[in-house]
Design an enzyme around this catalytic site. Structure first.
Site, PDB file in Angstrom:
ATOM      1  CB  THR A 195      -0.903  -0.009   1.261  1.00 39.21           C
ATOM      2  OG1 THR A 195      -1.505   1.270   1.423  1.00 39.21           O
ATOM      3  CG2 THR A 195      -0.096  -0.290   2.527  1.00 39.21           C
ATOM      4  CG  ASP A 196      -1.157   5.005  -0.935  1.00 41.74           C
ATOM      5  OD1 ASP A 196      -1.685   4.359   0.003  1.00 41.74           O
ATOM      6  OD2 ASP A 196      -1.773   5.877  -1.577  1.00 41.74           O
ATOM      7  CD  GLU A 197      -3.299   3.604   4.618  1.00 42.21           C
ATOM      8  OE1 GLU A 197      -3.030   3.543   5.820  1.00 42.21           O
ATOM      9  OE2 GLU A 197      -4.465   3.594   4.172  1.00 42.21           O
ATOM     10  CE  LYS A 241       0.012  -4.545   2.998  1.00 46.29           C
ATOM     11  NZ  LYS A 241      -0.414  -5.863   2.450  1.00 46.29           N
TER      12      LYS A 241
HETATM   13  P1  NAD Z   1      -9.824  -7.193   2.350  1.00 45.49           P
HETATM   14  O1  NAD Z   1      -9.812  -6.897   3.810  1.00 45.49           O
HETATM   15  O2  NAD Z   1     -11.044  -6.913   1.563  1.00 45.49           O
HETATM   16  O3  NAD Z   1      -9.487  -8.754   2.122  1.00 45.49           O
HETATM   17  C1  NAD Z   1      -8.476  -9.396   2.820  1.00 45.49           C
HETATM   18  C2  NAD Z   1      -8.623 -10.894   2.571  1.00 45.49           C
HETATM   19  O4  NAD Z   1      -7.565 -11.573   3.271  1.00 45.49           O
HETATM   20  C3  NAD Z   1      -9.938 -11.484   3.093  1.00 45.49           C
HETATM   21  O5  NAD Z   1     -10.489 -12.381   2.146  1.00 45.49           O
HETATM   22  C4  NAD Z   1      -9.520 -12.255   4.350  1.00 45.49           C
HETATM   23  O6  NAD Z   1     -10.350 -13.362   4.636  1.00 45.49           O
HETATM   24  C5  NAD Z   1      -8.109 -12.671   3.977  1.00 45.49           C
HETATM   25  N1  NAD Z   1      -7.257 -12.912   5.166  1.00 45.49           N
HETATM   26  C6  NAD Z   1      -7.117 -12.077   6.232  1.00 45.49           C
HETATM   27  N2  NAD Z   1      -6.279 -12.662   7.135  1.00 45.49           N
HETATM   28  C7  NAD Z   1      -5.886 -13.856   6.602  1.00 45.49           C
HETATM   29  C8  NAD Z   1      -5.020 -14.890   7.044  1.00 45.49           C
HETATM   30  N3  NAD Z   1      -4.408 -14.822   8.233  1.00 45.49           N
HETATM   31  N4  NAD Z   1      -4.835 -15.960   6.240  1.00 45.49           N
HETATM   32  C9  NAD Z   1      -5.461 -16.040   5.033  1.00 45.49           C
HETATM   33  N5  NAD Z   1      -6.322 -15.104   4.577  1.00 45.49           N
HETATM   34  C10 NAD Z   1      -6.522 -14.015   5.359  1.00 45.49           C
HETATM   35  O7  NAD Z   1      -8.549  -6.455   1.757  1.00 45.49           O
HETATM   36  P2  NAD Z   1      -8.365  -5.665   0.378  1.00 45.49           P
HETATM   37  O8  NAD Z   1      -8.842  -4.298   0.555  1.00 45.49           O
HETATM   38  O9  NAD Z   1      -8.864  -6.511  -0.706  1.00 45.49           O
HETATM   39  O10 NAD Z   1      -6.757  -5.606   0.324  1.00 45.49           O
HETATM   40  C11 NAD Z   1      -6.016  -6.680  -0.218  1.00 45.49           C
HETATM   41  C12 NAD Z   1      -4.534  -6.348  -0.146  1.00 45.49           C
HETATM   42  O11 NAD Z   1      -4.265  -5.166  -0.875  1.00 45.49           O
HETATM   43  C13 NAD Z   1      -4.025  -6.086   1.273  1.00 45.49           C
HETATM   44  O12 NAD Z   1      -2.733  -6.635   1.378  1.00 45.49           O
HETATM   45  C14 NAD Z   1      -3.973  -4.572   1.389  1.00 45.49           C
HETATM   46  O13 NAD Z   1      -2.979  -4.170   2.297  1.00 45.49           O
HETATM   47  C15 NAD Z   1      -3.616  -4.205  -0.033  1.00 45.49           C
HETATM   48  N6  NAD Z   1      -4.083  -2.878  -0.486  1.00 45.49           N
HETATM   49  C16 NAD Z   1      -5.386  -2.520  -0.336  1.00 45.49           C
HETATM   50  C17 NAD Z   1      -5.833  -1.283  -0.826  1.00 45.49           C
HETATM   51  C18 NAD Z   1      -7.270  -0.850  -0.712  1.00 45.49           C
HETATM   52  O14 NAD Z   1      -7.579   0.297  -1.029  1.00 45.49           O
HETATM   53  N7  NAD Z   1      -8.189  -1.700  -0.293  1.00 45.49           N
HETATM   54  C19 NAD Z   1      -4.913  -0.430  -1.432  1.00 45.49           C
HETATM   55  C20 NAD Z   1      -3.571  -0.822  -1.556  1.00 45.49           C
HETATM   56  C21 NAD Z   1      -3.177  -2.060  -1.084  1.00 45.49           C
HETATM   57  O1  DAU Z   2      -4.143   4.023   0.586  1.00 38.10           O
HETATM   58  C1  DAU Z   2      -4.376   2.655   0.495  1.00 38.10           C
HETATM   59  C2  DAU Z   2      -5.204   2.187   1.674  1.00 38.10           C
HETATM   60  O2  DAU Z   2      -6.517   2.684   1.471  1.00 38.10           O
HETATM   61  C3  DAU Z   2      -5.218   0.687   1.852  1.00 38.10           C
HETATM   62  O3  DAU Z   2      -3.919   0.239   2.124  1.00 38.10           O
HETATM   63  C4  DAU Z   2      -6.164   0.279   2.992  1.00 38.10           C
HETATM   64  O4  DAU Z   2      -6.250  -1.128   3.074  1.00 38.10           O
HETATM   65  C5  DAU Z   2      -7.533   0.844   2.685  1.00 38.10           C
HETATM   66  O5  DAU Z   2      -8.413   0.557   3.761  1.00 38.10           O
HETATM   67  C6  DAU Z   2      -7.460   2.358   2.467  1.00 38.10           C
HETATM   68  O6  DAU Z   2      -7.139   3.048   3.684  1.00 38.10           O
HETATM   69  P1  DAU Z   2      -7.876   4.406   4.115  1.00 38.10           P
HETATM   70  O7  DAU Z   2      -7.771   4.538   5.592  1.00 38.10           O
HETATM   71  O8  DAU Z   2      -7.412   5.537   3.291  1.00 38.10           O
HETATM   72  O9  DAU Z   2      -9.388   4.049   3.657  1.00 38.10           O
HETATM   73  P2  DAU Z   2     -10.801   4.299   4.353  1.00 38.10           P
HETATM   74  O10 DAU Z   2     -11.842   3.944   3.341  1.00 38.10           O
HETATM   75  O11 DAU Z   2     -10.894   3.650   5.697  1.00 38.10           O
HETATM   76  O12 DAU Z   2     -10.822   5.869   4.573  1.00 38.10           O
HETATM   77  C7  DAU Z   2     -10.673   6.771   3.495  1.00 38.10           C
HETATM   78  C8  DAU Z   2     -10.666   8.182   4.052  1.00 38.10           C
HETATM   79  O13 DAU Z   2     -11.971   8.481   4.570  1.00 38.10           O
HETATM   80  C9  DAU Z   2      -9.702   8.377   5.227  1.00 38.10           C
HETATM   81  O14 DAU Z   2      -9.158   9.684   5.146  1.00 38.10           O
HETATM   82  C10 DAU Z   2     -10.580   8.252   6.459  1.00 38.10           C
HETATM   83  C11 DAU Z   2     -11.926   8.793   5.972  1.00 38.10           C
HETATM   84  N1  DAU Z   2     -13.122   8.177   6.615  1.00 38.10           N
HETATM   85  C12 DAU Z   2     -13.232   6.837   6.590  1.00 38.10           C
HETATM   86  C13 DAU Z   2     -14.334   6.220   7.151  1.00 38.10           C
HETATM   87  C14 DAU Z   2     -14.465   4.698   7.171  1.00 38.10           C
HETATM   88  C15 DAU Z   2     -14.103   8.997   7.157  1.00 38.10           C
HETATM   89  O15 DAU Z   2     -14.006  10.239   7.133  1.00 38.10           O
HETATM   90  N2  DAU Z   2     -15.194   8.396   7.716  1.00 38.10           N
HETATM   91  C16 DAU Z   2     -15.351   7.029   7.757  1.00 38.10           C
HETATM   92  O16 DAU Z   2     -16.362   6.530   8.306  1.00 38.10           O
END
Ligand code: NAD
Ligand code: DAU
Length: 363
Positions: free
Chosen positions: A139-141, A169
């Protein structure tokens, strides 16, 4: 049947993982795709209903932290490629329960790295190294926060994580690089910005707020809504993963992002306008649902990814304009209200609890 490749995808029942699994199963019938997922609250097998009966698809319910089980799966399917998405992924949950993030994201990644090292480098011999690939999705975080309205995260930006999620991460990224540098494990890492699209668990901003607007529940904007995120449609991320897996250079890092920055409050207003319009309500009807409350602890102000390297070296660009992507996404959630209802009620877990599930969702 003899498959050209046996690719293990971890976390394939989650949001991004399910899109990646579907893309690979359909596009590469010559590959066998093994989806390893623990099915935590975020894992939902109904996300994969379209392809679950495909010949080249296998599901294994397992925990990535269970090293013996992971090794067994490597052996059973002769795994030669791995795309690692399994993780605890929600920042707010990491603030409440950091230990489970360290366990899954750090120890789980280490367990997979160790399995790949044992199987690929120690048993099979280094001469076959070119046939393997350990691709870690990050992730970019990990880069921390950009504090002004200018500047971007590049692949050379120093790591500076602030939440337990991003720290876990970042730690997993370091282990991946350490296994490359120390043992010669063929690894690649990509760091992506915020994804949105169908099948995202409605605890994250976009699906949570679409659902709340739909049912008339308040929209809890953290702080003043001035934080900025860089949004990318999930299918564009899946395409980038496909490209990097096949064409990326071993040992490299690629940033993935859409040059698409939005202040949270502007995004929330766009969601309100779009949902209201598609539900036939007058413009501005649901704006009064917006509330400003306590800020998220350690809330990063701004993320913005520079994905020039990925464009220059592998030719990737996002396919959708944000307004189009949001329209498509809102339509999907409104047309799939049974999915939303089953996820928010926990019904989806009961569906296959007897077969697989152990944990339960709390939104
Ligand atoms: P998600 O939470 O929707 O899905 C995570 C999946 O991993 C689920 O199916 C869960 O059951 C599985 N999992 C969790 N713990 C596990 C374990 N111990 N063993 C096996 N499976 C397990 O997550 P997502 O949003 O789809 O993110 C997927 C990946 O991409 C993550 O590594 C996250 O850090 C990365 N990522 C997410 C975002 C985003 O915006 N969602 C952005 C950049 C990177
Ligand atoms: O940048 C990549 C990341 O983006 C991934 O690595 C993470 O897995 C993914 O969850 C996401 O993280 P964020 O914290 O940015 O996403 P989230 O949707 O939780 O929140 C987006 C923005 O909105 C953040 O600034 C927090 C704000 N927010 C979020 C929620 C859930 C609110 O203001 N209110 C809310 O209820």
């Amino acid at each position: 049947m003899n498959y050209e490749r046996n690719i293990l995808i971890t976390g394939g029942a989650g949001f991004i993982g399910s899109h990646v699994v579907k893309l690979f199963v359909r596009k590469y019938p010559q590959y066998r795709i093994i989806n390893l997922d623990k099915l935590t609250y975020a894992g939902n097998l109904t996300n994969l209903a379209d392809i679950e009966n495909s010949q080249n698809y296998v599901f294994e319910k397992a925990d990535i932290c269970d090293h013996a089980k992971v090794c067994e799966i490597f052996e059973k399917y002769s795994i030669d490629g791995l795309i690692h998405l399994a993780a605890e992924s929600h920042v707010d949950r990491s603030i409440k329960d950091p230990l489970s993030f360290a366990q899954t994201n750090v120890i789980g990644t280490l367990s997979l790295l160790q399995a790949a090292k044992e199987k690929w480098l120690e048993k099979e011999g280094k001469e076959r190294k070119g046939e393997y690939m350990f691709y870690h999705i990050s992730t970019d975080e990990v880069y921390g926060s950009l504090s002004t309205s200018s500047g971007y995260f590049t692949e050379d930006t120093k790591y500076d994580p602030h939440s337990p999620y991003s720290a876990s991460k970042a730690s997993s990224d370091h282990f991946v690089r350490a296994f490359h540098d120390t043992y010669g494990l063929p690894t690649i890492i990509s760091n992506c910005s915020n994804n949105y699209g169908p099948y995202q668990f409605p605890e994250k901003l976009i699906p949570l707020f679409i659902n709340n607007i739909r049912i008339g529940k308040h929209l809890p904007v953290y702080g003043k809504g001035e934080n900025v995120r860089d949004w990318l449609f999930v299918e564009d991320h899946a395409r980038a993963i496909d490209l990097i897996f096949h064409k990326g250079k071993v040992g490299e890092t690629y940033n993935i992002g859409g040059f698409n920055e939005w202040r949270n409050i502007d995004l929330v207003k766009l969601l309100v306008r779009t949902v209201d319009r598609l539900l036939g309500k007058p413009e501005g009807h649901s704006e009064n649902l917006i509330t400003f409350g306590k800020d998220r602890a350690g809330h990063d102000l701004r993320y913005a990814i520079d994905s020039t390297k990925l464009k220059r070296e592998l030719g990737w660009t996002p396919s959708l304009r944000f307004e189009e992507g949001i329209e498509k996404t809102v339509r999907w959630y409104l047309e799939n209200q049974t999915w939303l209802d089953s996820v928010t009620s926990g019904e989806y877990e009961k569906y296959y609890q007897k077969m697989y599930k152990e944990t339960s969702a709390k939104i």
